[in-house]
Design a protein around this motif. Structure first.
Motif: not given
Ligand code: C5P
Length: 407
Positions: A278-280, A283-284, A309, A311-313, A327-328, A342, A346
């Motif tokens: 998950g390098a994207a 948006a939170d 939003t 949390d995909i990761l 994750g990043f 994290k 996560k």
């Molecule tokens: O918790 P935070 O957003 O700081 O963590 C960053 C990591 O979580 C990244 O790898 C990012 O791709 C992922 N992420 C995600 N979905 C979100 C927010 C962050 O997958 N809604």
């Protein structure tokens, strides 16, 4: 810098193209270093390169005849430009002058080097060398961006004293640096048969049809990871937010815009993948409603209502058939503590953390440094080009992925 000797020298076909710049003398040392590492080297030179160093020097060092002519009757019979391009595992243009860079960026093919560039299907590296004003000229920078979009990998140039008496960026990277980079980024099969899913870039959260909330992510790290995983033999799917980058060829690229679209694209593929990175920069928060019409300016302050939003990761890591999940974390302070929180919060297998909001590295930069954490372990990857960093991170992920699968 010294070149770290690889345990098993690789038998790699390096096609080295030398252009006409004073740095051409450094390429003699590059040939020597590459051969020491077990590579077979064939050299081609532009006409002006021959004004600086004699082809005989490169013939003696490479142990192969040097090619200089595009239309040489004898060469065409033996090893013409197409055969030379086919023979190469990698094409290295060092020094790459402003002239050759411009020709390659525009698809011209009026000499052997530019024709080889067009004919090559292997990875292409360029080590630019030129006067600092020439390097900084907008047209040169546009040509570089154009070539980066075509998957050309750049090594250097470095800053410092120049042969012309000026000081600035434009010195060709040192031969040891070029050699090390080529060896590190050699095609391997460490991820052969492994499915890798990568998300990259920012997301756009629409307020109305013309306005959105986004962030500074360029997608460069995610794209570099996709290239590195593909070079390591993986079957790569790349889910990308809106970026200004050319998608790597031969990859399955899924374009999305919003965090919700990225969520669907990733979750629907995640349980069929072996590794998810998950390098994207997702948006939170997203506006609660997207207005159908453009919102009109009002005198009084208005409030934008947001919702969190998904949390995909974290959701990927929770799946029944969760892949090895990486994750990043981009942080402006307390990097290690936030990253480790994290990692466990996560339930990730690994997290790569980097500083943002500092002078060097981070968002939109070509360079970065990473602190990597996993359960009971950590590693530091110092500031370097994002392509090289991606290669190192893919190696680390592969090691941990193999260890987890053995348990
Ligand atoms: O918790 P935070 O957003 O700081 O963590 C960053 C990591 O979580 C990244 O790898 C990012 O791709 C992922 N992420 C995600 N979905 C979100 C927010 C962050 O997958 N809604």
């Amino acid at each position: 810098m010294t070149v770290t000797n690889l345990e098993t020298p690789i038998k790699k076909h390096v096609l080295l193209a030398i252009c006409g710049g004073i740095a051409a003398y450094k390429s003699a040392e590059l040939v020597r270093l590459l051969r020491k590492q077990g590579c077979e080297v064939r050299v081609v030179m532009t006409h002006s390169a021959r004004e600086f160093v004699s082809p005989l020097t490169f013939q003696a060092l490479s142990g192969n005849p040097v090619h200089t002519e595009l239309l040489d009757v004898e060469e065409e019979n033996a090893m013409g430009h197409i055969n030379l391009a086919r023979w190469a595992d990698v094409l290295v243009i060092a020094p790459a002058t402003a002239n050759t860079i411009a020709k390659c960026a525009h698809g011209l093919a009026d000499d052997l080097v530019s024709t080889l560039f067009l004919a090559a299907t292997c990875p292409v590296y360029m080590a630019p060398a030129m006067n600092q004003a020439m390097w900084n000229k907008t047209i040169t920078q546009e040509n570089i961006r154009q070539l980066e979009g075509c998957e050309v990998l750049f090594i250097g140039p470095n800053a410092g004293d120049q042969a012309c008496g000026e000081t600035g960026k434009g010195r060709m990277a040192e031969p040891a640096e070029i050699c090390q980079r080529l060896l590190l980024e050699s095609k391997s099969d460490i991820l052969q048969g492994v499915k890798v899913l990568i998300s990259a870039g920012p997301t756009r959260e629409y307020i109305d049809p013309v306005r959105y909330i986004t962030n500074r992510s360029s997608g460069k790290m995610g794209f570099a990871l996709a290239r590195a995983a593909s070079r390591a033999g993986a079957q790569v799917s790349l889910v990308s937010g809106p970026v200004n980058l050319q998608p790597p060829p031969h990859l399955d690229v899924i374009h999305v815009e919003t965090a919700a679209q990225m969520y669907d694209a990733v979750i629907s593929r995640a349980s069929k993948t072996d590794i998810y990175i998950g390098a994207a920069a997702v948006a939170d928060y997203s506006p609660r409603v997207m207005e159908k019409e453009k919102v009109k300016k009002k005198d009084s302050l208005t409030t934008l209502l947001l919702h969190k939003t998904k949390d995909i990761l974290a959701d990927v890591a929770q799946l029944k058939n969760a892949p090895f999940t990486v994750g990043f974390a981009a942080e402006t302070n307390d990097l290690a503590a936030y990253a480790q929180a994290k990692l466990s919060g996560k339930k990730l297998d690994m997290i790569a953390a980097n500083w943002v909001g500092r002078e060097q590295g981070g968002f939109d930069s070509n360079q970065n440094a990473l602190e990597i954490f996993w359960k009971n372990g950590k590693a530091s990857l110092p500031m370097t080009d994002k392509n090289q960093l991606a290669e190192q991170l893919i190696n680390l992920i592969t090691t941990r992925f193999n260890e987890k699968n053995r348990i």
